[in-house]
Design a protein around this motif. Structure first.
Motif, short mmCIF file in Angstrom:
data_model
loop_
_atom_site.label_atom_id
_atom_site.label_comp_id
_atom_site.label_asym_id
_atom_site.label_seq_id
_atom_site.Cartn_x
_atom_site.Cartn_y
_atom_site.Cartn_z
N VAL A 178 -4.31 -2.97 -3.96
CA VAL A 178 -5.03 -2.77 -2.70
C VAL A 178 -4.57 -3.80 -1.65
O VAL A 178 -4.55 -5.00 -1.93
CB VAL A 178 -6.56 -2.96 -2.92
CG1 VAL A 178 -7.32 -2.88 -1.60
CG2 VAL A 178 -7.10 -1.95 -3.92
N ASP A 179 -4.20 -3.32 -0.48
CA ASP A 179 -4.04 -4.22 0.67
C ASP A 179 -5.11 -3.79 1.67
O ASP A 179 -4.98 -2.76 2.33
CB ASP A 179 -2.63 -4.10 1.27
CG ASP A 179 -2.39 -5.17 2.34
OD1 ASP A 179 -3.38 -5.77 2.82
OD2 ASP A 179 -1.21 -5.41 2.68
N PRO A 180 -6.22 -4.56 1.75
CA PRO A 180 -7.36 -4.10 2.56
C PRO A 180 -7.05 -3.98 4.04
O PRO A 180 -7.56 -3.07 4.71
CB PRO A 180 -8.43 -5.16 2.31
CG PRO A 180 -7.71 -6.37 1.79
CD PRO A 180 -6.47 -5.86 1.10
N ILE A 181 -6.26 -4.90 4.57
CA ILE A 181 -5.79 -4.77 5.96
C ILE A 181 -4.35 -5.24 5.97
O ILE A 181 -4.07 -6.39 5.62
CB ILE A 181 -6.61 -5.65 6.95
CG1 ILE A 181 -8.06 -5.16 7.02
CG2 ILE A 181 -5.98 -5.60 8.35
CD1 ILE A 181 -8.93 -5.97 7.97
N ASP A 182 -3.45 -4.38 6.32
CA ASP A 182 -2.06 -4.79 6.49
C ASP A 182 -1.79 -4.91 7.99
O ASP A 182 -2.35 -4.15 8.79
CB ASP A 182 -1.10 -3.77 5.85
CG ASP A 182 0.32 -4.27 5.89
OD1 ASP A 182 0.64 -5.20 5.14
OD2 ASP A 182 1.10 -3.74 6.71
N ALA A 183 -0.93 -5.87 8.34
CA ALA A 183 -0.69 -6.26 9.74
C ALA A 183 -1.95 -6.92 10.31
O ALA A 183 -2.43 -6.56 11.40
CB ALA A 183 -0.25 -5.08 10.60
N GLY A 187 -5.61 -6.99 -5.81
CA GLY A 187 -5.39 -6.88 -4.38
C GLY A 187 -4.89 -8.18 -3.80
O GLY A 187 -4.71 -9.17 -4.51
N GLU A 188 -4.71 -8.14 -2.48
CA GLU A 188 -4.17 -9.31 -1.80
C GLU A 188 -5.19 -10.45 -1.77
O GLU A 188 -4.83 -11.61 -1.83
CB GLU A 188 -3.79 -8.92 -0.36
CG GLU A 188 -3.17 -10.05 0.41
CD GLU A 188 -2.75 -9.67 1.81
OE1 GLU A 188 -3.18 -8.61 2.30
OE2 GLU A 188 -2.00 -10.45 2.41
N GLU A 189 -6.47 -10.10 -1.66
CA GLU A 189 -7.49 -11.12 -1.41
C GLU A 189 -8.24 -11.53 -2.67
O GLU A 189 -8.35 -10.75 -3.61
CB GLU A 189 -8.51 -10.58 -0.40
CG GLU A 189 -7.92 -10.09 0.90
CD GLU A 189 -7.24 -11.19 1.70
OE1 GLU A 189 -7.66 -12.35 1.58
OE2 GLU A 189 -6.29 -10.88 2.44
N ARG A 198 3.61 -6.57 -3.78
CA ARG A 198 3.38 -5.27 -4.44
C ARG A 198 2.32 -4.45 -3.70
O ARG A 198 2.43 -3.23 -3.59
CB ARG A 198 2.89 -5.47 -5.89
CG ARG A 198 3.82 -6.26 -6.78
CD ARG A 198 5.10 -5.52 -7.11
NE ARG A 198 5.74 -6.12 -8.26
CZ ARG A 198 6.60 -7.13 -8.22
NH1 ARG A 198 7.01 -7.62 -7.07
NH2 ARG A 198 7.09 -7.65 -9.34
N TRP A 199 1.27 -5.14 -3.19
CA TRP A 199 0.20 -4.40 -2.51
C TRP A 199 0.66 -3.84 -1.16
O TRP A 199 0.04 -2.94 -0.62
CB TRP A 199 -1.04 -5.29 -2.32
CG TRP A 199 -0.76 -6.64 -1.71
CD1 TRP A 199 -0.55 -6.92 -0.41
CD2 TRP A 199 -0.64 -7.87 -2.42
NE1 TRP A 199 -0.31 -8.26 -0.24
CE2 TRP A 199 -0.36 -8.88 -1.46
CE3 TRP A 199 -0.75 -8.24 -3.77
CZ2 TRP A 199 -0.19 -10.22 -1.83
CZ3 TRP A 199 -0.57 -9.57 -4.12
CH2 TRP A 199 -0.30 -10.54 -3.15
N ASP A 200 1.76 -4.39 -0.62
CA ASP A 200 2.29 -3.86 0.65
C ASP A 200 3.05 -2.55 0.44
O ASP A 200 3.15 -1.74 1.36
CB ASP A 200 3.29 -4.85 1.27
CG ASP A 200 2.63 -6.08 1.85
OD1 ASP A 200 1.61 -5.94 2.54
OD2 ASP A 200 3.15 -7.20 1.61
N SER A 201 3.63 -2.37 -0.76
CA SER A 201 4.57 -1.26 -0.92
C SER A 201 4.11 -0.14 -1.85
O SER A 201 4.64 0.97 -1.77
CB SER A 201 5.93 -1.79 -1.43
OG SER A 201 5.74 -2.54 -2.62
MG LIG Z 1 0.10 -6.59 3.71
#
Ligand SMILES: [Mg+2]
Ligand SMILES: O=P(O)(O)O[C@H]1[C@H](O)[C@@H](O)[C@H](OP(=O)(O)O)[C@@H](OP(=O)(O)O)[C@H]1O
Ligand SMILES: [Mg+2]
Length: 403
Positions: free
Chosen positions: A153-158, A79-81, A321-324
């Motif tokens: 996983v992107d837990p919170i996008d934006a 994931g992102e984090e 990658r986690w955004d798309s």
């Molecule tokens: Mg994102």
């Protein structure tokens, strides 16, 4: 039903509950606003810290819940984090979901530096059961072997929109340029050997606000595309379902010759405000008033999934990658996909037909890149729901770019 898809949807729903709780539960919301009376920089720092905690915690909850049902998958969820969080005192704490609610509350209390009420509220949401009732999902008879799957996983996008928390932005042609509606939770599942997305969910935790109670309701959208079977959630349609010509045409007089001209815009595109000025001008020429700017890579993809626009494009390396991955899986189930912007233009420039579209893949990193940038979508992307839209968009783009 596909057990993994069901679990992914459930995990995203719980993530959405946590995201909403952080804004609606008094004890948590206080953490967002408490330093407002202090100086700007300390308020910003504390707000950022709390949001980072929400981001990290949500990612850990998603991982924990999926792995509880599918042990072994922990090695393939990224994931992102990172799950290390530094609290106000500078202590580095590993954020995780503990076996009991009380233990999770105690850990969060440590992270939140003694704010026990807030820690308890968060722990309660983390440990709650989330029922999912979805008849279409129940009817999906597709078992995908878990050993072949990886998850982004992107837990919170934006995140920036989540921090700002604006609830009264008005949509233009159904599209929000900013605001809580642009916040999404993204879980994408891909095939480990090919890197091709298999299933995904986009959860929009703040889709609708009840004007009376001010409470937010969420929405989620899913799709699965596996071995030729393509199924998606009820609210979605493939682009073949509506084939009316919805071009917008304007009549105007040429400023020099005085002749009457017709200008038709066939495309609608959503992009980032970070797009280059040159590309923005070209897109504006191509789309006129049907060019939109919106926050969040996940939300922009959702606009394509929902058919609010034909294309989401960005020419730079801004997304990851986690955004798309989640949107990519859903778009594949709808007959579309996400391709690499730069590769598409190369093919077109060389006059090659694109039998094999340069789809983004999710199992290999970007050679030569460092840190998080290993997982950036280098060369930009174009998301589409219909191949015809993609082809038309690319032909016109090539012409305008003078390639
Ligand atoms: Mg994102
Ligand atoms: O909020 P996180 O999870 O960090 O994800 C970001 C994406 O990685 C960025 O690509 C988005 O920026 P653009 O939409 O301007 O490309 C960015 O959009 P934003 O700058 O509009 O918030 C986010 O979607
Ligand atoms: Mg994020």
């Amino acid at each position: 039903m596909s057990d993994i898809l069901c679990e992914v949807i459930r995990a995203a729903e719980k993530a959405a509950e946590i995201a909403r709780a952080c804004r609606s539960e008094e004890a948590l919301f206080q953490l967002l606003v408490e330093k407002r009376k202090g100086n700007e920089s300390s308020q910003n720092k504390f707000t950022m810290d709390f949001i980072t905690l929400a981001d990290v915690l949500i990612q850990e909850v998603i991982k924990h819940d999926i792995v509880k049902k599918f042990p072994g998958l922990e090695h393939n969820i990224s994931g992102e984090e990172s799950n290390h969080f530094t609290n106000e005192l500078g202590d580095v704490i590993t954020v995780k979901v503990c076996p009991t609610e009380e233990e999770t509350a105690a850990l969060l209390n440590q992270v939140l530096n003694g704010k026990m009420v807030a820690a308890e509220v968060l722990a309660r949401v983390v440990h709650q059961d989330i029922p999912i009732t979805d008849p279409v999902l129940d009817a999906v008879k597709l078992e995908v072997p878990q050993s072949t799957l990886g998850i982004w996983v992107d837990p919170i996008d934006a995140t920036y929109q989540y921090i700002k928390g604006c609830g009264d932005s008005a949509p233009i042609h159904g599209i929000y340029s900013h605001g809580l509606q642009c916040v999404t939770i993204l879980i994408g599942v891909y095939d480990l050997s090919t890197g091709v997305p298999v299933m995904g969910v986009i959860n929009q935790p703040f889709a609708l606000q009840d004007p009376k109670s001010s409470r937010w309701e969420g929405q989620y959208y899913w799709g699965i595309s596996y071995m030729g079977t393509k199924i998606f959630s009820t609210q979605l349609t493939t682009s073949d379902d509506h084939d009316e010509d919805d071009s917008i045409c304007h009549i105007h007089r040429h400023p020099d010759s005085g002749e009457i001209e017709y200008e038709c815009h066939h495309f609608s595109v959503v992009t980032s405000t970070r797009e280059t000025e040159r590309i923005k001008t070209i897109l504006s020429d191509m789309c006129g008033e049907r060019l939109h700017f919106a926050a969040g890579a996940g939300y922009k993809s959702l606009c394509v999934v929902l058919g609010l626009v034909d294309i989401y494009s960005i020419s730079g390396d801004y997304t990851f990658r986690w955004d798309s991955c989640a949107a990519h899986a859903i778009l594949l189930s709808l007959g579309g996909g996400i391709v690499n912007w730069e590769e598409c233009l190369k093919h077109m420039k060389n006059g090659e037909t694109m039998l094999d579209l340069p789809h983004l893949v999710y199992n290999v990193d970007e050679a030569g890149a460092d840190g998080l940038y290993k997982w950036s979508n280098k060369g930009g992307l174009i998301a589409f729901k219909s191949k015809e839209h993609l082809e038309n968009f690319l032909s016109l783009l090539i012409e305008k770019l003078g390639l």
